[in-house]
Scaffold this active site. Sequence first.
Site, PDB file in Angstrom:
ATOM      1  N   ASP A 128      -3.431  91.586  80.612  1.00 53.08           N
ATOM      2  CA  ASP A 128      -2.931  91.798  81.971  1.00 53.08           C
ATOM      3  C   ASP A 128      -1.483  91.326  82.031  1.00 53.08           C
ATOM      4  OD1 ASP A 128      -5.609  92.321  82.418  1.00 53.08           O
ATOM      5  OD2 ASP A 128      -5.764  91.068  84.214  1.00 53.08           O
ATOM      6  N   HIS A 185      -5.847  90.845  73.531  1.00 59.91           N
ATOM      7  CA  HIS A 185      -6.780  91.664  72.769  1.00 59.91           C
ATOM      8  C   HIS A 185      -6.018  92.634  71.865  1.00 59.91           C
ATOM      9  CE1 HIS A 185     -10.327  90.625  75.444  1.00 59.91           C
ATOM     10  NE2 HIS A 185      -9.289  90.171  76.138  1.00 59.91           N
ATOM     11  N   SER A 272       3.247  83.478  79.920  1.00 57.50           N
ATOM     12  CA  SER A 272       3.431  83.715  78.497  1.00 57.50           C
ATOM     13  C   SER A 272       3.711  85.193  78.255  1.00 57.50           C
ATOM     14  CB  SER A 272       2.190  83.266  77.724  1.00 57.50           C
ATOM     15  OG  SER A 272       1.781  81.977  78.143  1.00 57.50           O
TER      16      SER A 272
END
Length: 314
Positions: A128, A185, A272
Site C-alpha cells: 500500500d 510482497h 518507509s
Amino acid sequence: MFESILGMKSKRIEVATRGSGAAPGSTFTETVYGDDAMRVFYGTPTGLAFTSKVLTAKWLSNLYGAYNDSGASKHKIEEFVSMLGIDIAECEKDISEYASFNDFFARKLKPEMRPLAKAPQAIASPGDGRLLVFPKLDETTLAYVKWAPLKLSELFNKNQSLVERFRDGACAVLRLCPADYHRFHFPVAGKVGITKTVPGLLHSVSPYALEQKIPVYCMNKRTLCEIESDEFGKVLMMEVGALFVGSIVQTYRAGMHVQKGDEKGYFKFGGSTSILFFEKGAMRFDDDLVANASKGLETYVKMGEHIGTLASAP
C-alpha cells in the site's frame, strides 16, 4: 511568527486516486503524520543539521524501536488509529489483541482485503502507498524534478553488475505513510535470492526531506534483492529505512520459488519506501500511473493492485 520559526508552511501533498469509484483526475490531500515535526526537522538549516547528526542515527532508532516493541507502547494504538483514520475492519486481529504499538503497526490484513492481479503477465503492487513510476530511466540515473538526481551506482552500493542490468530500465517508487499497511510482497513470481543490507542513515522519506534535494534513498539504510522471473527477467526489489525505522524484517526464505503476492517482509514504525527496478523493455506501467507521474503526481495504490504488464502483452 510560528511559521517563520519553522521555516516552511504545512505542505499540501496531492495524491491521485484510481479505481472504479474514482472520478477521472481526482486527487486527495494526504494527512502528514508529524507535520509540525517535519517542518522543524527539515525546514531550517539548524533543524536539518540536528536531524542529520542526531535523529538519523541508528542508536536512536534502536532505542525508539525498543519502546514501540514493548507493552508500554500499547496505549498509543487507539490514538494512532483515530488520528489517521485507519480502517481496523481490515485487520486480521481485533485492536485489543495487539501486544505493542509495533505489533499493530506491522499488522496483517484479512486476505480478502487485498485482491491480487493474478494474470501471469500482470505486475502487482508490492504494498500500500503512493506510487511514482519512471517508465524509462535516464541511462543509469533516477531523475525527478522535485528530488536530487539518484545515480544507480549509489543506490546499488557501487554494484556495477546491477547498474548495467537495469540501465535504461523502468522503476517504481512506493512511498508508505504511517497509516498504511506496512508489509511488502513480491510483485511477480520467480526464484528469489538473498536480501543484502546496505548500511546507512535514517532520514525521513517524506516529501519534506526529498524536496530539500537530499539524496535520501542513496544515504539511508536499504536492502537489495533480485527475483529471477520467467516472464519479466530479473526484477530488483529495494526496501528503504526511514526516520526512526531501522528495522526492515524479512520473512521469506531465499532460494525458493515464490508466487506473486507472497509476503517478503515488513517495516516497523515509520514511513518507509519500496522500490522496484525492471530491465530495459521488459514491462510497461499502466497508462494512468504514467500520466499522473508526468504531472508530478503520485498515485495511491494498494497491495496486489495491477500496476503494469509484460511489454509484449496485448
